[in-house]
Design a protein around this motif. Structure first.
Motif, PDB file in Angstrom:
ATOM      1  N   LEU A  37       8.482 -15.320 -48.629  1.00 55.17           N
ATOM      2  CA  LEU A  37       8.343 -16.830 -48.357  1.00 55.17           C
ATOM      3  C   LEU A  37       7.493 -17.052 -47.079  1.00 55.17           C
ATOM      4  O   LEU A  37       6.657 -17.783 -47.049  1.00 55.17           O
ATOM      5  N   LYS A  38       7.524 -16.166 -46.079  1.00 54.67           N
ATOM      6  CA  LYS A  38       6.930 -16.345 -44.784  1.00 54.67           C
ATOM      7  C   LYS A  38       5.404 -16.398 -45.155  1.00 54.67           C
ATOM      8  O   LYS A  38       4.434 -16.923 -44.572  1.00 54.67           O
ATOM      9  N   ALA A  39       5.203 -15.216 -45.886  1.00 56.45           N
ATOM     10  CA  ALA A  39       3.719 -15.013 -46.083  1.00 56.45           C
ATOM     11  C   ALA A  39       3.057 -15.982 -46.847  1.00 56.45           C
ATOM     12  O   ALA A  39       1.797 -16.030 -46.835  1.00 56.45           O
ATOM     13  N   LEU A  40       3.613 -16.697 -47.796  1.00 56.47           N
ATOM     14  CA  LEU A  40       3.129 -17.896 -48.591  1.00 56.47           C
ATOM     15  C   LEU A  40       3.181 -19.185 -47.825  1.00 56.47           C
ATOM     16  O   LEU A  40       2.371 -19.974 -48.046  1.00 56.47           O
ATOM     17  N   VAL A  41       3.985 -19.609 -46.799  1.00 60.89           N
ATOM     18  CA  VAL A  41       4.355 -20.605 -46.466  1.00 60.89           C
ATOM     19  C   VAL A  41       3.520 -20.792 -44.961  1.00 60.89           C
ATOM     20  O   VAL A  41       3.034 -21.950 -44.499  1.00 60.89           O
ATOM     21  N   VAL A  42       3.660 -19.594 -44.180  1.00 60.33           N
ATOM     22  CA  VAL A  42       3.285 -19.785 -42.852  1.00 60.33           C
ATOM     23  C   VAL A  42       1.906 -18.925 -42.599  1.00 60.33           C
ATOM     24  O   VAL A  42       1.620 -18.066 -43.235  1.00 60.33           O
ATOM     25  N   SER A  43       1.058 -19.961 -42.136  1.00 63.40           N
ATOM     26  CA  SER A  43      -0.515 -19.240 -41.843  1.00 63.40           C
ATOM     27  C   SER A  43      -0.569 -18.162 -40.967  1.00 63.40           C
ATOM     28  O   SER A  43       0.286 -18.083 -40.054  1.00 63.40           O
ATOM     29  N   SER A  44      -1.241 -17.059 -41.254  1.00 63.96           N
ATOM     30  CA  SER A  44      -1.439 -15.906 -40.460  1.00 63.96           C
ATOM     31  C   SER A  44      -1.854 -16.083 -39.010  1.00 63.96           C
ATOM     32  O   SER A  44      -1.388 -15.205 -38.385  1.00 63.96           O
ATOM     33  N   ASN A  45      -2.358 -17.265 -38.892  1.00 63.44           N
ATOM     34  CA  ASN A  45      -3.071 -17.433 -37.313  1.00 63.44           C
ATOM     35  C   ASN A  45      -2.124 -18.196 -36.712  1.00 63.44           C
ATOM     36  O   ASN A  45      -2.144 -18.480 -35.318  1.00 63.44           O
ATOM     37  N   GLN A  46      -0.715 -18.612 -37.238  1.00 59.76           N
ATOM     38  CA  GLN A  46       0.241 -19.364 -36.350  1.00 59.76           C
ATOM     39  C   GLN A  46       0.939 -18.350 -35.886  1.00 59.76           C
ATOM     40  O   GLN A  46       1.024 -17.019 -36.215  1.00 59.76           O
ATOM     41  N   ILE A  47       1.768 -18.858 -34.745  1.00 59.80           N
ATOM     42  CA  ILE A  47       2.834 -17.908 -34.159  1.00 59.80           C
ATOM     43  C   ILE A  47       4.191 -18.035 -35.291  1.00 59.80           C
ATOM     44  O   ILE A  47       4.349 -18.857 -35.917  1.00 59.80           O
ATOM     45  N   GLN A  48       4.468 -16.862 -35.541  1.00 62.28           N
ATOM     46  CA  GLN A  48       5.518 -16.612 -36.683  1.00 62.28           C
ATOM     47  C   GLN A  48       6.817 -16.928 -36.380  1.00 62.28           C
ATOM     48  O   GLN A  48       7.327 -16.848 -35.247  1.00 62.28           O
ATOM     49  N   PRO A  49       7.435 -17.696 -37.199  1.00 63.77           N
ATOM     50  CA  PRO A  49       8.814 -17.910 -37.012  1.00 63.77           C
ATOM     51  C   PRO A  49       9.833 -16.900 -37.249  1.00 63.77           C
ATOM     52  O   PRO A  49       9.782 -15.882 -37.670  1.00 63.77           O
ATOM     53  N   THR A  50      10.803 -17.015 -36.949  1.00 65.63           N
ATOM     54  CA  THR A  50      11.895 -16.291 -36.884  1.00 65.63           C
ATOM     55  C   THR A  50      12.469 -15.957 -38.033  1.00 65.63           C
ATOM     56  O   THR A  50      12.598 -17.036 -38.825  1.00 65.63           O
ATOM     57  N   ASP A  51      13.464 -14.976 -38.419  1.00 66.43           N
ATOM     58  CA  ASP A  51      13.933 -14.876 -39.715  1.00 66.43           C
ATOM     59  C   ASP A  51      14.971 -16.173 -39.874  1.00 66.43           C
ATOM     60  O   ASP A  51      15.277 -16.578 -40.997  1.00 66.43           O
ATOM     61  N   ALA A  52      15.889 -16.276 -38.903  1.00 67.33           N
ATOM     62  CA  ALA A  52      16.767 -17.446 -38.815  1.00 67.33           C
ATOM     63  C   ALA A  52      15.996 -18.921 -39.153  1.00 67.33           C
ATOM     64  O   ALA A  52      16.592 -19.543 -39.850  1.00 67.33           O
ATOM     65  N   GLU A  53      14.975 -19.036 -38.553  1.00 64.43           N
ATOM     66  CA  GLU A  53      14.045 -20.160 -38.754  1.00 64.43           C
ATOM     67  C   GLU A  53      13.626 -20.346 -40.193  1.00 64.43           C
ATOM     68  O   GLU A  53      13.525 -21.427 -40.854  1.00 64.43           O
ATOM     69  N   MET A  54      13.253 -19.154 -40.719  1.00 65.49           N
ATOM     70  CA  MET A  54      12.850 -19.132 -42.268  1.00 65.49           C
ATOM     71  C   MET A  54      13.816 -19.443 -43.395  1.00 65.49           C
ATOM     72  O   MET A  54      14.071 -20.094 -44.103  1.00 65.49           O
ATOM     73  N   TYR A  55      15.193 -18.989 -42.765  1.00 65.13           N
ATOM     74  CA  TYR A  55      16.271 -19.256 -43.484  1.00 65.13           C
ATOM     75  C   TYR A  55      16.761 -20.715 -43.529  1.00 65.13           C
ATOM     76  O   TYR A  55      16.909 -21.339 -44.483  1.00 65.13           O
ATOM     77  N   VAL A  56      16.672 -21.146 -42.348  1.00 64.54           N
ATOM     78  CA  VAL A  56      17.077 -22.689 -42.136  1.00 64.54           C
ATOM     79  C   VAL A  56      15.944 -23.470 -42.933  1.00 64.54           C
ATOM     80  O   VAL A  56      16.290 -24.747 -43.630  1.00 64.54           O
ATOM     81  N   PHE A  57      14.660 -23.108 -43.016  1.00 63.80           N
ATOM     82  CA  PHE A  57      13.581 -23.825 -43.717  1.00 63.80           C
ATOM     83  C   PHE A  57      13.984 -23.813 -45.054  1.00 63.80           C
ATOM     84  O   PHE A  57      13.591 -24.905 -45.884  1.00 63.80           O
ATOM     85  N   LYS A  58      14.223 -22.553 -45.717  1.00 68.60           N
ATOM     86  CA  LYS A  58      14.080 -22.313 -46.976  1.00 68.60           C
ATOM     87  C   LYS A  58      15.672 -23.348 -47.424  1.00 68.60           C
ATOM     88  O   LYS A  58      15.532 -24.134 -48.500  1.00 68.60           O
TER      89      LYS A  58
END
Length: 106
Positions: A16-37
């Motif tokens: 999900l992170k690879a598909l949604v977050v641009s590689s040149n951005q600061i990466q969100p934490t797993d917890a933030e990705m879970y909340v986003f999902k």
């Protein structure tokens, strides 16, 4: 397929992170990705169609979750909302609403 990915409960957070977050951005934490999902699921918003965005401005700041304009319009139309774009102009102390207009001081 993108719609199916957004609603799958077993999608890997790294995928999900690879598909949604641009590689040149600061990466969100797993917890933030879970909340986003979970937010996507609860709003029935599809991140792959850019209904909703996850943005992380700095490493130390919390992630921001932003709905896209088209998602906002889709929800508004589904609820029967209508609106017109326009401007408010103050002329001789009186506020005049002009729908779909552009106006100069003169």
């Amino acid at each position: 397929m993108a719609n199916e990915l957004a609603t799958q409960t077993n999608i890997n957070m790294d995928d999900l992170k690879a598909l949604v977050v641009s590689s040149n951005q600061i990466q969100p934490t797993d917890a933030e990705m879970y909340v986003f999902k979970r937010l996507c699921e609860s709003l029935n918003a599809n991140p792959f169609l850019r209904d909703i965005y996850l943005i992380k401005y700095t490493k130390d700041s919390p992630a921001s979750y932003i709905t896209g304009k088209d998602y906002f319009n889709k929800i508004a139309r589904a609820q029967g909302a209508t609106w017109e774009a326009g401007i408010l102009v103050k002329r001789d102390g009186v506020v005049v609403e002009q729908i779909g207009s552009f106006s100069l001081d003169t």
